[in-house]
Design a protein around this motif. Sequence first.
Motif, PDB file in Angstrom:
ATOM      1  N   ASP A 126       0.696  -1.523   0.180  1.00 30.60           N
ATOM      2  CA  ASP A 126      -0.177   0.200   0.402  1.00 30.60           C
ATOM      3  C   ASP A 126       0.783   1.262   0.035  1.00 30.60           C
ATOM      4  N   ASP A 128      -0.067   4.461   1.810  1.00 31.96           N
ATOM      5  CA  ASP A 128      -0.313   5.050   2.586  1.00 31.96           C
ATOM      6  C   ASP A 128       0.343   4.234   3.931  1.00 31.96           C
ATOM      7  N   GLU A 129       1.383   5.451   3.963  1.00 31.07           N
ATOM      8  CA  GLU A 129       2.285   5.210   5.055  1.00 31.07           C
ATOM      9  C   GLU A 129       1.369   5.542   6.441  1.00 31.07           C
ATOM     10  N   ARG A 130       0.363   5.193   6.641  1.00 32.18           N
ATOM     11  CA  ARG A 130      -0.688   5.427   8.287  1.00 32.18           C
ATOM     12  C   ARG A 130      -0.636   3.465   7.804  1.00 32.18           C
ATOM     13  N   LYS A 131      -0.694   3.034   7.596  1.00 30.24           N
ATOM     14  CA  LYS A 131      -1.098   1.930   7.093  1.00 30.24           C
ATOM     15  C   LYS A 131       0.461   0.838   7.078  1.00 30.24           C
ATOM     16  N   THR A 134       1.297  -2.372   9.653  1.00 29.70           N
ATOM     17  CA  THR A 134       0.148  -2.897  10.645  1.00 29.70           C
ATOM     18  C   THR A 134       0.180  -4.302   9.846  1.00 29.70           C
ATOM     19  N   ASP A 143       5.804  -1.558   2.413  1.00 30.11           N
ATOM     20  CA  ASP A 143       5.913  -0.454   0.834  1.00 30.11           C
ATOM     21  C   ASP A 143       6.093  -0.494  -0.087  1.00 30.11           C
TER      22      ASP A 143
END
Length: 217
Positions: A126, A128-131, A134, A143
Amino acid sequence: MLQTPVEGARVGENRVGVGVAARLSRYLQVLTQAQKMGKDRISSQEIADYTNINATQIRRDLSTFGKFGKRGVGYSIDGLLGEIRRILRTQGQHNIALVGAGRLGQAIAGSSIFEEHGISIAAVFDNDERKLGTPIGHGEVLDYRRLHDMIHDKNIVVGVLAVPAGAAQQAANDLVEAGVRIIFNYSEALLDVPADVTVHTSNLAVELLHALYFHLA
């Protein structure tokens, strides 16, 4: 070349036609679930009840590859599972890459159905750095910039797209550039890929409309 859902396939000496392969895959799903329920044997009519494929067609498909069942006794589930997996070349471990860690991606990664058929989601990407980092499935979100290297490191030839339609083409381009030759597309995008890349597009709304058509007809 613009790829749409595959409607045909080359039939070689050791390769079944696309129609037969599609039906065998459905039989495999039923057999897997029946095995989990503790059943040892199953009849062609029982398979027909779960797949809506005519029992005569089922017997014809299976008899093409040998004598697997006995009249009045049915098929050995364990034996038939092994034979269909051999025919479909699904024995062993197959690594796939999942692009997209949103709700759909999480549902795909969390499903146990892949492991039942020797398929491992070896990497989930993904942007989205927030994910990133996880937990997802049996791993963690990676990444997207690592996609090319991970495809090679993990010997991945199949990619699954669980991204918005607007991001699907670029993700497909990146997968192809990394060496992926089979793409399962869960977006609504029509993908433009090289001729040697196979795209399977799955759209729940279309499949529901197809089912409704026969129900309401």
